[in-house]
Scaffold this motif. Structure first.
Motif, PDB file in Angstrom:
ATOM      1  N   ARG A   1       0.841  -1.212   0.000  1.00 56.57           N
ATOM      2  CA  ARG A   1       0.000   0.000   0.000  1.00 56.57           C
ATOM      3  C   ARG A   1       0.873   1.257   0.000  1.00 56.57           C
ATOM      4  NH1 ARG A   1      -3.673  -0.760  -2.446  1.00 56.57           N
ATOM      5  NH2 ARG A   1      -4.566   1.193  -1.689  1.00 56.57           N
ATOM      6  N   TYR A   2       1.960   1.207   0.751  1.00 52.04           N
ATOM      7  CA  TYR A   2       2.877   2.354   0.803  1.00 52.04           C
ATOM      8  C   TYR A   2       3.490   2.624  -0.568  1.00 52.04           C
ATOM      9  CZ  TYR A   2       7.128   5.006   1.739  1.00 52.04           C
ATOM     10  OH  TYR A   2       8.134   5.922   1.690  1.00 52.04           O
ATOM     11  N   TRP A   3       3.944   1.542  -1.215  1.00 51.95           N
ATOM     12  CA  TRP A   3       4.541   1.700  -2.539  1.00 51.95           C
ATOM     13  C   TRP A   3       3.525   2.221  -3.539  1.00 51.95           C
ATOM     14  CZ3 TRP A   3       7.447  -3.624  -2.554  1.00 51.95           C
ATOM     15  CH2 TRP A   3       8.654  -3.488  -1.860  1.00 51.95           C
ATOM     16  N   ALA A   4       2.304   1.715  -3.456  1.00 51.03           N
ATOM     17  CA  ALA A   4       1.259   2.168  -4.376  1.00 51.03           C
ATOM     18  C   ALA A   4       1.051   3.668  -4.231  1.00 51.03           C
ATOM     19  CB  ALA A   4      -0.044   1.427  -4.099  1.00 51.03           C
ATOM     20  N   HIS A   5       1.037   4.148  -2.994  1.00 57.18           N
ATOM     21  CA  HIS A   5       0.850   5.574  -2.748  1.00 57.18           C
ATOM     22  C   HIS A   5       2.055   6.372  -3.255  1.00 57.18           C
ATOM     23  CE1 HIS A   5      -0.251   9.331  -0.803  1.00 57.18           C
ATOM     24  NE2 HIS A   5       0.947   9.373  -0.252  1.00 57.18           N
ATOM     25  N   THR A   6       3.255   5.850  -3.003  1.00 57.68           N
ATOM     26  CA  THR A   6       4.477   6.543  -3.417  1.00 57.68           C
ATOM     27  C   THR A   6       4.559   6.655  -4.927  1.00 57.68           C
ATOM     28  OG1 THR A   6       5.661   5.731  -1.475  1.00 57.68           O
ATOM     29  CG2 THR A   6       6.995   6.508  -3.313  1.00 57.68           C
TER      30      THR A   6
ATOM     31  N   HIS B   1       4.752   7.715 -11.587  1.00 57.31           N
ATOM     32  CA  HIS B   1       5.477   6.699 -12.342  1.00 57.31           C
ATOM     33  C   HIS B   1       4.860   5.301 -12.172  1.00 57.31           C
ATOM     34  CE1 HIS B   1       8.639   9.455 -13.424  1.00 57.31           C
ATOM     35  NE2 HIS B   1       8.839   9.768 -12.166  1.00 57.31           N
ATOM     36  N   MET B   2       3.667   5.246 -11.666  1.00 54.39           N
ATOM     37  CA  MET B   2       3.068   3.948 -11.355  1.00 54.39           C
ATOM     38  C   MET B   2       2.969   3.054 -12.591  1.00 54.39           C
ATOM     39  SD  MET B   2      -0.656   3.212  -9.669  1.00 54.39           S
ATOM     40  CE  MET B   2      -1.329   1.562  -9.599  1.00 54.39           C
TER      41      MET B   2
ATOM     42  N   THR C   1      13.920   3.276  -5.097  1.00 56.13           N
ATOM     43  CA  THR C   1      13.152   4.166  -4.236  1.00 56.13           C
ATOM     44  C   THR C   1      11.780   3.587  -3.935  1.00 56.13           C
ATOM     45  OG1 THR C   1      14.279   6.125  -5.084  1.00 56.13           O
ATOM     46  CG2 THR C   1      12.140   6.470  -4.050  1.00 56.13           C
ATOM     47  N   THR C   2      11.198   2.927  -4.925  1.00 54.20           N
ATOM     48  CA  THR C   2       9.845   2.395  -4.764  1.00 54.20           C
ATOM     49  C   THR C   2       9.836   1.007  -4.144  1.00 54.20           C
ATOM     50  OG1 THR C   2       9.195   3.624  -6.734  1.00 54.20           O
ATOM     51  CG2 THR C   2       7.695   1.919  -5.976  1.00 54.20           C
ATOM     52  N   PHE C   3      10.730   0.120  -4.596  1.00 54.04           N
ATOM     53  CA  PHE C   3      10.682  -1.282  -4.190  1.00 54.04           C
ATOM     54  C   PHE C   3      11.825  -1.719  -3.282  1.00 54.04           C
ATOM     55  CE2 PHE C   3       8.737  -1.228  -8.551  1.00 54.04           C
ATOM     56  CZ  PHE C   3       7.423  -1.309  -8.117  1.00 54.04           C
ATOM     57  N   GLN C   4      12.727  -0.820  -2.939  1.00 51.59           N
ATOM     58  CA  GLN C   4      13.876  -1.127  -2.092  1.00 51.59           C
ATOM     59  C   GLN C   4      14.792  -2.191  -2.685  1.00 51.59           C
ATOM     60  OE1 GLN C   4      10.776  -0.287  -0.241  1.00 51.59           O
ATOM     61  NE2 GLN C   4      11.917   1.605  -0.456  1.00 51.59           N
TER      62      GLN C   4
ATOM     63  N   TYR D   1      18.926   6.487 -13.579  1.00 50.72           N
ATOM     64  CA  TYR D   1      17.572   6.878 -13.181  1.00 50.72           C
ATOM     65  C   TYR D   1      16.689   5.655 -12.980  1.00 50.72           C
ATOM     66  CZ  TYR D   1      13.167   9.428 -13.006  1.00 50.72           C
ATOM     67  OH  TYR D   1      11.967   9.937 -12.610  1.00 50.72           O
ATOM     68  N   LEU D   2      16.868   4.627 -13.804  1.00 50.86           N
ATOM     69  CA  LEU D   2      16.099   3.395 -13.665  1.00 50.86           C
ATOM     70  C   LEU D   2      16.353   2.757 -12.303  1.00 50.86           C
ATOM     71  CD1 LEU D   2      14.338   1.090 -14.724  1.00 50.86           C
ATOM     72  CD2 LEU D   2      16.358   0.193 -15.911  1.00 50.86           C
ATOM     73  N   ILE D   3      17.614   2.655 -11.907  1.00 54.75           N
ATOM     74  CA  ILE D   3      17.958   2.084 -10.607  1.00 54.75           C
ATOM     75  C   ILE D   3      17.376   2.939  -9.480  1.00 54.75           C
ATOM     76  CG2 ILE D   3      19.857   1.611  -9.011  1.00 54.75           C
ATOM     77  CD1 ILE D   3      21.534   0.834 -11.446  1.00 54.75           C
ATOM     78  N   HIS D   4      17.539   4.257  -9.594  1.00 55.90           N
ATOM     79  CA  HIS D   4      17.038   5.167  -8.565  1.00 55.90           C
ATOM     80  C   HIS D   4      15.528   5.039  -8.403  1.00 55.90           C
ATOM     81  CE1 HIS D   4      16.303   8.815  -6.265  1.00 55.90           C
ATOM     82  NE2 HIS D   4      15.448   9.183  -7.205  1.00 55.90           N
ATOM     83  N   LEU D   5      14.792   5.057  -9.498  1.00 55.33           N
ATOM     84  CA  LEU D   5      13.336   5.002  -9.459  1.00 55.33           C
ATOM     85  C   LEU D   5      12.849   3.669  -8.895  1.00 55.33           C
ATOM     86  CD1 LEU D   5      10.875   6.721 -10.309  1.00 55.33           C
ATOM     87  CD2 LEU D   5      10.933   5.547 -12.506  1.00 55.33           C
ATOM     88  N   PHE D   6      13.442   2.586  -9.355  1.00 54.52           N
ATOM     89  CA  PHE D   6      13.028   1.249  -8.934  1.00 54.52           C
ATOM     90  C   PHE D   6      13.363   1.008  -7.470  1.00 54.52           C
ATOM     91  CE2 PHE D   6      12.477  -3.313  -9.124  1.00 54.52           C
ATOM     92  CZ  PHE D   6      11.540  -3.492 -10.135  1.00 54.52           C
TER      93      PHE D   6
END
Length: 288
Positions: free
Chosen positions: A174-179, A185-186, A226-229, A219-224
């Protein structure tokens, strides 16, 4: 919810398969219930609000909520679910699962209704949601159900840990969905994760993902992450290892065949990767 005080009690955990005419009339439960809709369709009413669920959806019923459930669509419904108290109370073992409306309860039964501690951020769980990672949720729920049904030695202790893993997965999802929704970028991240999952049978390079989704590797690594750890490659490895564990545990395939099906160059590369991920060799995992 005070995390330091959480010590769940699992009341019932079952894999339920019901026919197309199944229904539960309005009731109020004393505990929490998490229901995963693996197959079929449901019409659920919670506190006079209607929800319609399909395969892959979850319903979460909180203590004291009025709700009714009915199968729809003319097909059977596969609905594994678990009832639990967030913390073990002196009367937890005394209480069963309620099928009564509030007005039919005795004063003692009304006193069994737990406080709802999962209704405020950051630990709020909605009544109806669709997990972004249903495979992991399903795996965790079925492992919990098998443990509850088998009741091996010290199963009560392991059930607590398994419920906590399931609950933390739901909250994190739920946290990731909100983030992801907040950052806009969902859709892109969901597409990347689906691509990774569909290519668990072979090696996958960051260059390939970067080129396919038109993102720089940084950016791909950063985005992924940040969202999924996890980085995309770590997530890919995790998916491959989960598939490997499932094949080892539930099939009679030779290790060489499993290595080939997952795209490893040879059995030695597969064994090294498996041991690095799980701490034991594939053959030891099968024996255990």
């Amino acid at each position: 919810m005070n995390i330091d005080e959480v010590s769940p009690y699992i009341r019932v955990a079952m894999d339920s398969l019901v026919d197309a005419a199944w229904r539960i009339d309005e009731r109020v439960i004393w505990d929490y219930e998490l229901l995963y809709l693996k197959e079929g369709q449901l019409h659920v009413t919670i506190d006079d609000r209607d929800y319609y669920g399909k395969a892959g959806d979850c319903f979460f019923f909180a203590p004291g909520q009025r709700h009714a459930i009915q199968a729809i669509g003319g097909a059977r419904v596969h609905q594994p679910h678990v009832h639990f108290d967030l913390r073990t109370e002196p009367d937890s073992k005394e209480i069963g699962v309620s099928f009564k409306p509030l007005e039919q309860m005795t004063a003692k039964e009304r006193g069994w209704i737990r406080d709802n501690e999962l209704n405020t951020d950051p630990s709020a769980i909605p009544s109806h949601f669709r997990p972004h990672d249903p495979r992991t949720l399903e795996t965790l729920l079925f492992e919990l159900i098998r443990e509850y049904e088998a009741k091996p030695p010290f199963y009560e202790l392991r059930l607590k840990g398994m419920l906590l893993s399931l609950l933390s997965h739901v909250l994190r999802d739920r946290y990731w969905a909100h983030t992801v929704t907040s950052s806009g970028h969902m859709e892109l991240l969901s597409e990347i994760r689906t691509y990774i999952e569909h290519h668990a049978h072979r090696s996958l390079k960051l260059d390939e993902l970067s080129e396919r989704f038109h993102l720089s590797k940084f950016y791909l690594i950063h985005l992924f992450r940040t969202t999924f750890q996890l980085t995309p490659i770590q997530y890919h490895q995790q998916i491959r290892m989960e598939k490997a564990k499932s094949m080892i545990q539930y099939t009679g395939l030779f290790m060489q065949d499993i290595a080939e099906l997952l795209g490893y160059a040879n059995i030695h590369a597969f064994s090294r990767a498996f041991k690095a991920h799980t701490g034991c060799s594939p053959s030891d995992f099968r024996r255990l």
